[in-house]
Design an enzyme around this catalytic site. Structure first.
Site, PDB file in Angstrom:
ATOM      1  CE  LYS A 101       8.270   5.703  10.738  1.00  0.00           C
ATOM      2  NZ  LYS A 101       8.113   4.992  12.003  1.00  0.00           N
ATOM      3  NE  ARG A 126       4.899  -0.751   8.673  1.00  0.00           N
ATOM      4  CZ  ARG A 126       4.469   0.463   8.320  1.00  0.00           C
ATOM      5  NH1 ARG A 126       5.299   1.496   8.376  1.00  0.00           N
ATOM      6  NH2 ARG A 126       3.225   0.630   7.911  1.00  0.00           N
TER       7      ARG A 126
END
Length: 276
Positions: A222, A256
């Site tokens: 991210k 995740r």
């Protein structure tokens, strides 16, 4: 011990679990457009399962900041054939569907999907919790304000963790009222949060243990990693592994990730270190 019931199969979190990301979108920030045929989707799913993924999370709507709107019809056209194919090809698969739409949840659960992963925690579709509850499916609820298109306009908090715990407490109560038994919370790294707020949430992630439900950490490649280093998502694997490790130490039960092999190794080393 925290656990979830996946169609009669009990998944416990004594050992943290790994969820592999399967994007069937043309525009996801890291792997958009890569899995553009059922053959490629099947190959990627098999690879992640062989590498040790416990859950596969499939999504057909990119929720990165400023992502373009996708109609419900298009989302269904993208995801329904994928769920059908994967459930048929891998009968024992635990398949999570990343959607905030109740109709997508209903159709995919009907086809054999197991878990619904909702970035809006029901805020973008007031029928979502009712649908999930009717299937007795586990429900992942994420913290976000606004929509994927405008969420980065909503980053003002007096105390981000205090507000998040209040948010989840309220949402868990709503879920229970709709018959949802198994809830997982996701603090929503990168959603309605500045870079510094993301790191504050990670630092205080252990406070979410007070909710007494499993915690999902979704940090994979991210912007809080690659923007900090002024690099790209493609160069963010090492940073992802570092932050996954911190997540586990802070109490995360589920990671995740795009890179399953590295996350599985991370979990094994964490367990080896902390079980002695």
């Amino acid at each position: 011990m925290k656990s979830i019931n996946c169609k009669g199969k009990l998944i416990t979190f004594e050992v943290p679990k790994v969820m592999g990301i399967l994007n069937v979108t043309p525009n996801s920030f890291f792997d958009g457009g890569l899995h553009n045929s059922l053959e490629k989707i099947e190959q990627q799913t098999e690879r992640m399962l062989l590498e040790g993924a416990d859950i596969i999370d499939v999504g057909a709507y990119s929720t990165q900041p400023n992502a373009p709107f996708v109609s419900e019809e298009e989302e269904l056209e993208r995801i329904v054939p994928v769920v059908k194919h994967l459930v048929n090809k891998f009968p024992d698969i635990i398949l999570s569907v990343d959607t905030f739409r109740s109709e997508v949840a209903k159709q995919t659960l009907d086809l054999g999907a197991t878990i619904i992963n909702d970035v809006s925690a029901g805020n973008l579709d007031d029928k979502m919790m009712q649908v999930v509850g009717s299937f007795k499916a586990p429900y992942i609820m994420m913290h976000m304000k606004g929509t994927p298109q405008n969420m980065q306009q909503f980053t003002s908090y007096d105390d981000v963790m205090h507000e998040m715990i209040y948010y989840f407490s309220d949402k868990i109560a709503q879920a229970q009222q709709h018959g949802i038994v198994d809830v997982i919370v996701d603090p929503g790294f990168g959603f309605s949060k500045t870079l510094d707020q993301n790191y504050e949430v990670l630092n205080k992630l252990d406070l979410l243990q007070n909710l007494d439900v499993p915690i999902l950490s979704a940090l994979s490649r991210k912007s809080m990693i690659y923007k900090f280093f002024e690099t790209t998502p493609q160069e963010a694997l090492n940073g992802t592994t570092v932050l996954n490790t911190i997540s586990l130490i802070k109490g995360a039960n589920l990671l995740r990730v795009h890179d399953v092999k590295e996350a599985v190794e991370c979990v094994k080393l964490y367990k080896k270190t902390y079980s002695n």
